[in-house]
Design an enzyme around this catalytic site. Structure first.
Site, PDB file in Angstrom:
ATOM      1  N   HIS A 164       0.745  -1.105   0.049  1.00  6.75           N
ATOM      2  CA  HIS A 164       0.096   0.123   0.146  1.00  6.75           C
ATOM      3  C   HIS A 164       0.841   1.278  -0.055  1.00  6.75           C
ATOM      4  O   HIS A 164       0.511   2.363  -0.250  1.00  6.75           O
ATOM      5  CB  HIS A 164      -0.960   0.033   1.300  1.00  6.75           C
ATOM      6  CG  HIS A 164      -1.719  -1.249   1.541  1.00  6.75           C
ATOM      7  ND1 HIS A 164      -2.586  -1.748   0.528  1.00  6.75           N
ATOM      8  CD2 HIS A 164      -1.566  -2.061   2.475  1.00  6.75           C
ATOM      9  CE1 HIS A 164      -3.049  -2.939   1.010  1.00  6.75           C
ATOM     10  NE2 HIS A 164      -2.419  -3.112   2.298  1.00  6.75           N
ATOM     11  N   HIS A 211       5.357   6.565   6.692  1.00  7.91           N
ATOM     12  CA  HIS A 211       5.347   6.087   5.413  1.00  7.91           C
ATOM     13  C   HIS A 211       4.751   7.336   4.580  1.00  7.91           C
ATOM     14  O   HIS A 211       4.495   8.237   5.112  1.00  7.91           O
ATOM     15  CB  HIS A 211       4.289   4.974   5.460  1.00  7.91           C
ATOM     16  CG  HIS A 211       2.963   5.364   5.950  1.00  7.91           C
ATOM     17  ND1 HIS A 211       2.648   5.411   7.357  1.00  7.91           N
ATOM     18  CD2 HIS A 211       1.732   6.101   5.308  1.00  7.91           C
ATOM     19  CE1 HIS A 211       1.394   5.964   7.351  1.00  7.91           C
ATOM     20  NE2 HIS A 211       0.775   6.427   6.100  1.00  7.91           N
ATOM     21  N   HIS A 250       2.233   8.806   1.157  1.00  8.07           N
ATOM     22  CA  HIS A 250       1.107   8.656   0.136  1.00  8.07           C
ATOM     23  C   HIS A 250       1.662   9.851  -1.007  1.00  8.07           C
ATOM     24  O   HIS A 250       2.029  10.812  -0.743  1.00  8.07           O
ATOM     25  CB  HIS A 250      -0.248   9.014   0.706  1.00  8.07           C
ATOM     26  CG  HIS A 250      -0.490   8.253   1.851  1.00  8.07           C
ATOM     27  ND1 HIS A 250      -1.296   7.231   1.874  1.00  8.07           N
ATOM     28  CD2 HIS A 250      -0.144   8.517   3.270  1.00  8.07           C
ATOM     29  CE1 HIS A 250      -1.589   6.802   3.089  1.00  8.07           C
ATOM     30  NE2 HIS A 250      -0.923   7.428   3.933  1.00  8.07           N
ATOM     31  N   GLU A 272      -3.328  13.472   1.033  1.00 15.05           N
ATOM     32  CA  GLU A 272      -4.531  12.776   1.663  1.00 15.05           C
ATOM     33  C   GLU A 272      -5.266  14.188   2.067  1.00 15.05           C
ATOM     34  O   GLU A 272      -6.377  14.359   1.541  1.00 15.05           O
ATOM     35  CB  GLU A 272      -4.148  11.965   2.654  1.00 15.05           C
ATOM     36  CG  GLU A 272      -3.673  10.690   2.218  1.00 15.05           C
ATOM     37  CD  GLU A 272      -4.041   9.484   3.013  1.00 15.05           C
ATOM     38  OE1 GLU A 272      -3.465   9.353   4.210  1.00 15.05           O
ATOM     39  OE2 GLU A 272      -4.498   8.518   2.223  1.00 15.05           O
ATOM     40  N   HIS A 297       3.520  10.538   6.514  1.00 15.27           N
ATOM     41  CA  HIS A 297       2.955  10.408   7.914  1.00 15.27           C
ATOM     42  C   HIS A 297       4.037   9.641   8.962  1.00 15.27           C
ATOM     43  O   HIS A 297       4.213   8.696   8.567  1.00 15.27           O
ATOM     44  CB  HIS A 297       1.533   9.507   7.666  1.00 15.27           C
ATOM     45  CG  HIS A 297       0.553   9.867   6.973  1.00 15.27           C
ATOM     46  ND1 HIS A 297      -0.470   9.323   6.325  1.00 15.27           N
ATOM     47  CD2 HIS A 297       0.060  11.166   6.967  1.00 15.27           C
ATOM     48  CE1 HIS A 297      -1.317  10.304   5.886  1.00 15.27           C
ATOM     49  NE2 HIS A 297      -0.848  11.470   6.044  1.00 15.27           N
ATOM     50  N   THR A 303      -6.248   6.375   7.556  1.00 14.00           N
ATOM     51  CA  THR A 303      -6.556   6.648   6.321  1.00 14.00           C
ATOM     52  C   THR A 303      -6.817   5.473   5.596  1.00 14.00           C
ATOM     53  O   THR A 303      -6.913   5.676   4.108  1.00 14.00           O
ATOM     54  CB  THR A 303      -5.972   7.777   5.468  1.00 14.00           C
ATOM     55  OG1 THR A 303      -4.351   7.345   5.482  1.00 14.00           O
ATOM     56  CG2 THR A 303      -5.903   9.130   6.474  1.00 14.00           C
ATOM     57  N   THR A 304      -6.369   4.470   6.111  1.00 20.49           N
ATOM     58  CA  THR A 304      -6.497   3.094   5.273  1.00 20.49           C
ATOM     59  C   THR A 304      -7.504   2.208   6.245  1.00 20.49           C
ATOM     60  O   THR A 304      -7.459   2.399   7.447  1.00 20.49           O
ATOM     61  CB  THR A 304      -5.134   2.438   5.345  1.00 20.49           C
ATOM     62  OG1 THR A 304      -4.520   2.191   6.690  1.00 20.49           O
ATOM     63  CG2 THR A 304      -4.121   3.355   4.212  1.00 20.49           C
TER      64      THR A 304
HETATM   65  C1  LIG Z   1      -1.496   3.335  11.100  1.00 18.93           C
HETATM   66  C2  LIG Z   1      -1.709   3.883   9.951  1.00 18.93           C
HETATM   67  C3  LIG Z   1      -1.827   3.062   8.726  1.00 18.93           C
HETATM   68  C4  LIG Z   1      -1.752   3.782   7.457  1.00 18.93           C
HETATM   69  N1  LIG Z   1      -1.839   5.059   7.502  1.00 18.93           N
HETATM   70  O1  LIG Z   1      -2.093   5.712   6.036  1.00 18.93           O
HETATM   71  C5  LIG Z   1      -1.543   6.014   8.340  1.00 18.93           C
HETATM   72  O2  LIG Z   1      -1.445   7.288   8.164  1.00 18.93           O
HETATM   73  C6  LIG Z   1      -1.355   5.330   9.720  1.00 18.93           C
HETATM   74 ZN   LIG Z   2      -0.764   7.571   6.072  1.00 15.96          ZN
END
Ligand SMILES: Cc1ccn(O)c(=O)c1
Ligand SMILES: [Zn+2]
Length: 262
Positions: free
Chosen positions: A64, A94, A96, A106, A119, A199-200
């Site tokens: 993802h 991570h 996006h 996002e 994030h 957000t997932t």
């Molecule tokens: C724990 C978690 C999992 C996915 N995402 O996008 C987040 O921002 C936080």
């Molecule tokens: Zn995230």
């Protein structure tokens, strides 16, 4: 279910409600931050980031996003202050991003999307015994969000974008030691904060969001490196590029977004 959630035509954000009922909940994320509607709160403390003793472990492609994971067995890497009543322990960060610079973040600001969003995910180890337990508690998580904006090359991020070739495919992982993510933060830590969700999926409503006003600037070449990753595994025939792995803004449902700055 028989097919896993994702960002495609058949399993994307508009389908998630079928397997995850929180998708239409009252404190979902992300949101559009309408800056004129935010409320300046002078009693909000500054964000205090203590990452110097951090122990990064690995970089991985989870199908993802691309994520860097941290050792979270003690309070050596925490975020404090802001609206937070406890220190929150860094678990992972991570990203996006979009297929082109006009989309990818996002959160949006007055309807504007950024090319991406970082994030930094933290959990409340003062109250909960594990990340998983905290992830479903209303004050369990704190996510520090930073918009990505194209500009000059980012020298600290360069170590990460140069490592992306090692995790091109889903379920790949590589060693990634001694990466201090405070180097990714802008000088100014002015932020907006509101109560929201992952957000997932499973979209738990457990996140205190701290969105920095100032973006992280990176070069177009660095952005392009994110777009060389794949959602799919190496063995899969159809190779789908990892991009547009963002959920669109969700209804505010009466929530107030507070600002730490005027
Ligand atoms: C724990 C978690 C999992 C996915 N995402 O996008 C987040 O921002 C936080
Ligand atoms: Zn995230």
């Amino acid at each position: 279910g028989h097919h896993c959630w994702g960002y495609g035509e058949e399993n994307g954000p508009s389908d998630w409600y079928k397997d995850y009922s929180l998708a239409n909940g009252d404190r979902q994320s992300p949101i559009d931050i309408q800056s004129e509607q935010t409320v300046y709160n002078s009693s909000l403390k500054p964000i205090w980031v203590s990452y110097d003793a951090c122990t990064s472990l690995s970089i991985c492609n989870n199908g993802h996003s691309v994520m860097v994971e941290y050792e979270d067995c003690d309070d050596k890497t925490v975020i404090r202050g802001g609206p937070l009543e406890f220190p929150y322990r860094l678990k992972q960060f991570h990203f996006h991003w979009g297929g082109k610079d006009s989309r990818g973040s996002e959160h949006t600001v007055n309807g504007k999307s950024y090319p991406g969003e970082l994030h930094l995910v933290h959990w409340n180890a003062a109250k909960y015994k594990s990340f998983d337990e905290a992830a479903s508690a209303p004050d369990g998580l704190a996510v520090l969000g930073v918009f990505l904006e194209t500009g000059e090359k980012h020298s600290v991020l360069h170590r990460l974008t140069d490592a992306l070739y090692m995790v091109r495919f889903k379920e790949t992982k590589a060693q990634f030691k001694d990466f201090n993510p405070s180097g990714l933060l802008p000088d100014c830590l002015d932020y907006w904060t509101y109560r929201g969700s992952l957000t997932t999926p499973p979209l738990h409503e457990s996140v205190t969001w701290l969105m920095l006003k100032e973006p992280l600037y990176l070069s177009e070449k660095q952005m392009e490196k994110f777009r060389t990753l794949f959602f799919s595994g190496e063995e899969e025939g159809l190779r789908t590029r990892m991009m547009d792995n963002f959920r669109p803004p969700q209804p505010l449902k009466g929530r107030t977004v507070e600002a730490s700055f005027r």
